[in-house]
Design a protein around this motif. Structure first.
Motif, mmCIF file in Angstrom:
data_model
loop_
_atom_site.group_PDB
_atom_site.id
_atom_site.type_symbol
_atom_site.label_atom_id
_atom_site.label_comp_id
_atom_site.label_asym_id
_atom_site.label_seq_id
_atom_site.Cartn_x
_atom_site.Cartn_y
_atom_site.Cartn_z
ATOM 1 N N GLN A 33 89.802 138.965 14.152
ATOM 2 C CA GLN A 33 89.380 137.856 13.305
ATOM 3 C C GLN A 33 90.389 137.694 12.172
ATOM 4 O O GLN A 33 90.775 138.661 11.531
ATOM 5 C CB GLN A 33 87.984 138.118 12.733
ATOM 6 C CG GLN A 33 87.438 136.930 11.969
ATOM 7 C CD GLN A 33 86.045 137.186 11.435
ATOM 8 O OE1 GLN A 33 85.711 138.303 11.061
ATOM 9 N NE2 GLN A 33 85.232 136.148 11.392
ATOM 10 N N PHE A 84 82.001 133.027 15.303
ATOM 11 C CA PHE A 84 82.962 133.523 14.319
ATOM 12 C C PHE A 84 84.040 132.518 13.892
ATOM 13 O O PHE A 84 84.756 132.787 12.942
ATOM 14 C CB PHE A 84 83.648 134.798 14.841
ATOM 15 C CG PHE A 84 82.732 135.983 14.905
ATOM 16 C CD1 PHE A 84 82.301 136.614 13.754
ATOM 17 C CD2 PHE A 84 82.301 136.483 16.122
ATOM 18 C CE1 PHE A 84 81.460 137.721 13.808
ATOM 19 C CE2 PHE A 84 81.461 137.588 16.189
ATOM 20 C CZ PHE A 84 81.041 138.209 15.029
ATOM 21 N N GLU A 141 82.263 147.548 15.526
ATOM 22 C CA GLU A 141 83.375 147.727 14.580
ATOM 23 C C GLU A 141 83.732 146.383 13.969
ATOM 24 O O GLU A 141 83.787 145.367 14.646
ATOM 25 C CB GLU A 141 84.584 148.312 15.322
ATOM 26 C CG GLU A 141 85.803 148.507 14.464
ATOM 27 C CD GLU A 141 86.987 149.026 15.280
ATOM 28 O OE1 GLU A 141 86.946 150.208 15.658
ATOM 29 O OE2 GLU A 141 87.898 148.238 15.533
ATOM 30 N N ASN A 142 83.946 146.391 12.652
ATOM 31 C CA ASN A 142 84.380 145.191 11.938
ATOM 32 C C ASN A 142 85.172 145.680 10.729
ATOM 33 O O ASN A 142 84.637 145.828 9.633
ATOM 34 C CB ASN A 142 83.174 144.352 11.514
ATOM 35 C CG ASN A 142 83.597 142.995 10.968
ATOM 36 O OD1 ASN A 142 84.771 142.694 10.893
ATOM 37 N ND2 ASN A 142 82.618 142.204 10.570
ATOM 38 N N LYS A 143 86.460 145.971 10.936
ATOM 39 C CA LYS A 143 87.237 146.590 9.882
ATOM 40 C C LYS A 143 88.553 145.846 9.667
ATOM 41 O O LYS A 143 89.088 145.193 10.566
ATOM 42 C CB LYS A 143 87.519 148.056 10.195
ATOM 43 C CG LYS A 143 88.416 148.274 11.398
ATOM 44 C CD LYS A 143 88.681 149.747 11.629
ATOM 45 C CE LYS A 143 89.651 149.927 12.783
ATOM 46 N NZ LYS A 143 89.917 151.318 13.085
ATOM 47 N N THR A 193 77.344 144.609 16.648
ATOM 48 C CA THR A 193 78.744 144.834 16.283
ATOM 49 C C THR A 193 78.971 146.332 16.109
ATOM 50 O O THR A 193 78.268 146.987 15.337
ATOM 51 C CB THR A 193 79.073 144.093 14.968
ATOM 52 O OG1 THR A 193 78.789 142.712 15.146
ATOM 53 C CG2 THR A 193 80.529 144.260 14.603
ATOM 54 N N THR A 227 82.297 144.178 19.681
ATOM 55 C CA THR A 227 80.856 143.978 19.864
ATOM 56 C C THR A 227 80.468 144.400 21.279
ATOM 57 O O THR A 227 81.313 144.405 22.178
ATOM 58 C CB THR A 227 80.449 142.511 19.640
ATOM 59 O OG1 THR A 227 81.031 141.697 20.646
ATOM 60 C CG2 THR A 227 80.860 142.021 18.266
ATOM 61 N N ARG A 249 91.078 141.226 10.732
ATOM 62 C CA ARG A 249 90.042 142.222 10.985
ATOM 63 C C ARG A 249 89.897 142.472 12.480
ATOM 64 O O ARG A 249 90.077 141.576 13.283
ATOM 65 C CB ARG A 249 88.696 141.756 10.424
ATOM 66 C CG ARG A 249 88.698 141.509 8.939
ATOM 67 C CD ARG A 249 87.360 141.011 8.452
ATOM 68 N NE ARG A 249 86.307 141.999 8.597
ATOM 69 C CZ ARG A 249 86.025 142.938 7.716
ATOM 70 N NH1 ARG A 249 86.724 143.003 6.602
ATOM 71 N NH2 ARG A 249 85.067 143.805 7.924
ATOM 72 N N SER A 250 89.544 143.702 12.804
ATOM 73 C CA SER A 250 89.271 144.069 14.185
ATOM 74 C C SER A 250 87.760 143.998 14.397
ATOM 75 O O SER A 250 86.995 144.551 13.610
ATOM 76 C CB SER A 250 89.770 145.482 14.453
ATOM 77 O OG SER A 250 89.254 145.961 15.666
ATOM 78 N N ILE A 251 87.342 143.304 15.462
ATOM 79 C CA ILE A 251 85.921 143.177 15.774
ATOM 80 C C ILE A 251 85.676 143.706 17.185
ATOM 81 O O ILE A 251 86.351 143.298 18.123
ATOM 82 C CB ILE A 251 85.447 141.721 15.667
ATOM 83 C CG1 ILE A 251 85.479 141.273 14.217
ATOM 84 C CG2 ILE A 251 84.051 141.549 16.230
ATOM 85 C CD1 ILE A 251 85.014 139.858 13.994
ATOM 86 N N HIS A 292 81.347 134.032 21.115
ATOM 87 C CA HIS A 292 82.032 134.608 19.953
ATOM 88 C C HIS A 292 82.813 133.539 19.185
ATOM 89 O O HIS A 292 82.884 133.597 17.948
ATOM 90 C CB HIS A 292 82.948 135.757 20.395
ATOM 91 C CG HIS A 292 82.205 137.021 20.676
ATOM 92 N ND1 HIS A 292 81.567 137.243 21.885
ATOM 93 C CD2 HIS A 292 81.964 138.125 19.922
ATOM 94 C CE1 HIS A 292 80.984 138.432 21.857
ATOM 95 N NE2 HIS A 292 81.210 138.989 20.677
#
Length: 198
Positions: free
Chosen positions: A151, A82, A192-194, A190, A166, A162-164, A78
């Motif tokens: 992130q 990222f 969630e990526n918000k 992934t 996976t 952002r919340s990730i 990761h």
């Protein structure tokens, strides 16, 4: 009488020779077996030298440290995927390193991000992306994981957090220079990526 005595002596001599050969063969076989076992046992031992003093260290098999190795592999993957500065060559290098650690699902996600202009947006806006691992839930028996990370995208105008989340699987492969843990992330996607806040 003399012939019988000579025949008995010859038979006794032959039996003595055969017994000696058989005994030597058994002794040699046992010696070779124990020497081979001793060499094998010695190869399993590693000595660490501290100054002039050698210490015996135990070499563990990968299965004994699977959870630790798998979590380190997932986290490193990761980070490579990222952690991105606004440098096209560096992005290609780090994402390339990440692709050695995963199957084709990572390549598909990279291509999707490329098509959406994610990498070109980082370069054009001089953004710096970093990821922080919050936690990794690993099912050791099913060899599946869930990665929770945060992130941070720093731009000149504003910072985005952002919340990730996976998920994926993990399988054992031979160790290489590009894959030092000897593991492969599989079926990676992934969930969630918000955005969390600005």
């Amino acid at each position: 009488m003399l012939i019988q005595s000579l025949e008995q002596k010859t038979r006794l001599a032959l039996m003595t020779v055969f017994a000696t050969i058989a005994g030597c063969t058994v002794i040699c076989a046992v010696t070779v077996f124990y020497c081979a076992k001793l060499v094998t046992d010695e190869r399993e031992q590693i000595y660490v030298i501290d100054g002039d003093i050698p210490f015996l260290a135990e070499r563990a098999k990968q299965e004994a440290n699977f959870v630790m190795e798998a979590k380190a592999h997932i986290q490193l993957f990761h980070q490579y995927f990222f952690n991105l500065p606004p440098d096209d060559d560096y992005i290609k290098w780090t994402v390339g390193k990440a692709l050695y650690m995963a199957d084709g699902t990572a390549m598909k996600q990279k291509q999707a991000m490329d098509e959406n202009g994610f990498y070109s947006d980082i370069i054009s806006s001089s953004a710096v992306c970093t990821i922080i691992c919050d936690s990794i839930n690993l099912d050791e028996h099913e060899r599946k994981f869930k990665y929770y990370g945060t992130q941070i995208i720093k731009r000149r105008s504003r910072d985005v957090k952002r919340s990730i989340v996976t998920v994926g699987g993990i399988e054992t492969v031979p160790r290489t220079q590009n894959n030092p843990h000897g593991l492969l992330v599989t079926n990676w996607r992934t969930l969630e990526n918000k955005d969390l806040d600005y």
